[in-house]
Design a protein around this motif. Sequence first.
Motif, PDB file in Angstrom:
ATOM      1  N   ASP A   1      -2.343 -17.406  -7.129  1.00  8.70           N
ATOM      2  CA  ASP A   1      -1.054 -16.739  -6.963  1.00  8.70           C
ATOM      3  C   ASP A   1      -1.082 -15.266  -7.349  1.00  8.70           C
ATOM      4  OD1 ASP A   1       1.698 -16.731  -6.223  1.00  8.70           O
ATOM      5  OD2 ASP A   1       2.225 -16.860  -8.341  1.00  8.70           O
ATOM      6  N   SER A   2      -1.181 -14.929  -8.633  1.00  7.26           N
ATOM      7  CA  SER A   2      -1.115 -13.525  -9.034  1.00  7.26           C
ATOM      8  C   SER A   2      -2.355 -13.040  -9.778  1.00  7.26           C
ATOM      9  CB  SER A   2       0.126 -13.288  -9.897  1.00  7.26           C
ATOM     10  OG  SER A   2       0.066 -14.045 -11.072  1.00  7.26           O
TER      11      SER A   2
ATOM     12  N   ASP B   1      -4.769  -8.333 -11.749  1.00  7.10           N
ATOM     13  CA  ASP B   1      -3.385  -8.782 -11.614  1.00  7.10           C
ATOM     14  C   ASP B   1      -2.897  -8.277 -10.256  1.00  7.10           C
ATOM     15  OD1 ASP B   1      -0.604  -9.175 -11.723  1.00  7.10           O
ATOM     16  OD2 ASP B   1      -0.528  -8.747 -13.869  1.00  7.10           O
TER      17      ASP B   1
ATOM     18  N   LYS C   1       0.130  -9.332  -8.639  1.00  5.95           N
ATOM     19  CA  LYS C   1       1.529  -9.621  -8.344  1.00  5.95           C
ATOM     20  C   LYS C   1       2.428  -9.042  -9.442  1.00  5.95           C
ATOM     21  CE  LYS C   1       4.498 -13.544  -7.108  1.00  5.95           C
ATOM     22  NZ  LYS C   1       4.536 -15.021  -6.986  1.00  5.95           N
ATOM     23  N   ALA C   2       3.498  -8.380  -9.038  1.00  2.09           N
ATOM     24  CA  ALA C   2       4.445  -7.800  -9.994  1.00  2.09           C
ATOM     25  C   ALA C   2       5.418  -8.875 -10.469  1.00  2.09           C
ATOM     26  CB  ALA C   2       5.192  -6.644  -9.340  1.00  2.09           C
ATOM     27  N   ASP C   3       4.966  -9.708 -11.401  1.00  2.00           N
ATOM     28  CA  ASP C   3       5.803 -10.809 -11.889  1.00  2.00           C
ATOM     29  C   ASP C   3       5.965 -10.792 -13.415  1.00  2.00           C
ATOM     30  OD1 ASP C   3       3.284 -11.566 -12.688  1.00  2.00           O
ATOM     31  OD2 ASP C   3       3.234 -13.423 -11.540  1.00  2.00           O
ATOM     32  N   SER C   4       5.517  -9.726 -14.061  1.00  3.78           N
ATOM     33  CA  SER C   4       5.633  -9.556 -15.527  1.00  3.78           C
ATOM     34  C   SER C   4       4.857 -10.601 -16.317  1.00  3.78           C
ATOM     35  CB  SER C   4       7.108  -9.573 -15.960  1.00  3.78           C
ATOM     36  OG  SER C   4       7.807  -8.539 -15.334  1.00  3.78           O
ATOM     37  N   ARG C   5       3.869 -11.218 -15.708  1.00  3.92           N
ATOM     38  CA  ARG C   5       3.058 -12.212 -16.420  1.00  3.92           C
ATOM     39  C   ARG C   5       1.644 -11.690 -16.645  1.00  3.92           C
ATOM     40  NH1 ARG C   5       5.088 -17.739 -13.516  1.00  3.92           N
ATOM     41  NH2 ARG C   5       7.094 -17.785 -14.584  1.00  3.92           N
TER      42      ARG C   5
ATOM     43  N   ASN D   1       0.623  -5.349 -12.740  1.00  9.31           N
ATOM     44  CA  ASN D   1       0.266  -5.441 -11.330  1.00  9.31           C
ATOM     45  C   ASN D   1      -0.603  -4.260 -10.875  1.00  9.31           C
ATOM     46  OD1 ASN D   1       0.375  -6.326  -8.606  1.00  9.31           O
ATOM     47  ND2 ASN D   1       2.064  -4.927  -8.223  1.00  9.31           N
TER      48      ASN D   1
ATOM     49  N   ILE E   1      -2.820 -17.767 -15.189  1.00 10.04           N
ATOM     50  CA  ILE E   1      -1.607 -16.986 -15.362  1.00 10.04           C
ATOM     51  C   ILE E   1      -0.942 -17.478 -16.645  1.00 10.04           C
ATOM     52  CG2 ILE E   1       0.630 -16.391 -14.361  1.00 10.04           C
ATOM     53  CD1 ILE E   1      -0.596 -17.371 -11.638  1.00 10.04           C
TER      54      ILE E   1
ATOM     55  N   VAL F   1       1.981 -18.340 -18.922  1.00 13.28           N
ATOM     56  CA  VAL F   1       3.383 -18.699 -18.716  1.00 13.28           C
ATOM     57  C   VAL F   1       3.988 -19.013 -20.085  1.00 13.28           C
ATOM     58  CG1 VAL F   1       4.971 -20.255 -17.526  1.00 13.28           C
ATOM     59  CG2 VAL F   1       2.772 -19.700 -16.464  1.00 13.28           C
TER      60      VAL F   1
END
Length: 113
Positions: free
Chosen positions: A33-34, A50, A52-56, A78, A99, A101
Amino acid sequence: MSKIKRLGVAAFIGTTLLGASPAFAEDIRMFNDSVVAKSYGANGAIAVSDVKADSREVYANYHRKYTKNLELRNSNGNGTTVTSAHDTSNPVNNLQACIAVNFYPDNCTAWWK
């Protein structure tokens, strides 16, 4: 050069190339995914990106030939990549992309091997 000498030279070169196995190491690439985690060439280092801009935060768990249970984290956001130390005498031989979480189990790929 005679045919026999040419065959001998060809056999010598072929044997020499087979002996240089680190240069022909298998590329490792895991994605989830990211996160993209990879090691290539002689597998002396790994890189964690990284994507993906998902703050993870993303990271990779990995093993080297002589060192097990290592982790490389990328908390830079990201579009960034972090790279481990390069050591072809202790090559990477297994890799897992993850990732982070919060408050839940981390989302990780299966191990490469």
